[in-house]
Design a protein around this motif. Structure first.
Motif, PDB file in Angstrom:
ATOM      1  N   ALA A  53       0.833  -1.212   0.000  1.00  0.00           N
ATOM      2  CA  ALA A  53       0.000   0.000   0.000  1.00  0.00           C
ATOM      3  C   ALA A  53       0.862   1.255   0.000  1.00  0.00           C
ATOM      4  O   ALA A  53       0.589   2.211  -0.733  1.00  0.00           O
ATOM      5  CB  ALA A  53      -0.931   0.001   1.213  1.00  0.00           C
ATOM      6  N   ALA A  54       1.929   1.256   0.810  1.00  0.00           N
ATOM      7  CA  ALA A  54       2.822   2.419   0.846  1.00  0.00           C
ATOM      8  C   ALA A  54       3.470   2.641  -0.516  1.00  0.00           C
ATOM      9  O   ALA A  54       3.622   3.778  -0.964  1.00  0.00           O
ATOM     10  CB  ALA A  54       3.886   2.228   1.929  1.00  0.00           C
ATOM     11  N   GLY A  55       3.847   1.556  -1.187  1.00  0.00           N
ATOM     12  CA  GLY A  55       4.446   1.676  -2.510  1.00  0.00           C
ATOM     13  C   GLY A  55       3.465   2.232  -3.528  1.00  0.00           C
ATOM     14  O   GLY A  55       3.810   3.069  -4.358  1.00  0.00           O
ATOM     15  N   LEU A  56       2.219   1.775  -3.460  1.00  0.00           N
ATOM     16  CA  LEU A  56       1.201   2.274  -4.387  1.00  0.00           C
ATOM     17  C   LEU A  56       0.903   3.744  -4.146  1.00  0.00           C
ATOM     18  O   LEU A  56       0.806   4.532  -5.079  1.00  0.00           O
ATOM     19  CB  LEU A  56      -0.084   1.452  -4.256  1.00  0.00           C
ATOM     20  CG  LEU A  56       0.002   0.008  -4.745  1.00  0.00           C
ATOM     21  CD1 LEU A  56      -1.255  -0.757  -4.355  1.00  0.00           C
ATOM     22  CD2 LEU A  56       0.219  -0.027  -6.245  1.00  0.00           C
ATOM     23  N   ILE A  57       0.778   4.106  -2.889  1.00  0.00           N
ATOM     24  CA  ILE A  57       0.490   5.505  -2.557  1.00  0.00           C
ATOM     25  C   ILE A  57       1.677   6.387  -2.917  1.00  0.00           C
ATOM     26  O   ILE A  57       1.510   7.492  -3.418  1.00  0.00           O
ATOM     27  CB  ILE A  57       0.124   5.651  -1.066  1.00  0.00           C
ATOM     28  CG1 ILE A  57      -1.232   4.993  -0.822  1.00  0.00           C
ATOM     29  CG2 ILE A  57       0.107   7.112  -0.642  1.00  0.00           C
ATOM     30  CD1 ILE A  57      -1.622   4.898   0.626  1.00  0.00           C
TER      31      ILE A  57
END
Length: 53
Positions: free
Chosen positions: A36-40
């Protein structure tokens, strides 16, 4: 009788075309937090402060 009638037909508020949030909150399970952090982190923002990971 409408509520704005005592004010001579004037209203004491401004109309809005739309409402937009100034920020979003994202909640994910720990198992997918890195993904999720990578996508955001890959999203482009228009301000609002630093990204948190």
């Amino acid at each position: 009788m409408p509520l704005h009638a005592p004010q001579g037909g004037r209203r004491d508020f401004a109309s809005l075309c739309s409402m937009q949030p100034s920020r979003y909150g994202v909640v994910v399970d720990e198992e997918v937090s890195d993904e999720a952090a990578g996508l955001i982190g890959g999203l482009q923002t228009t301000g609002g402060g630093p990204a948190r990971t």
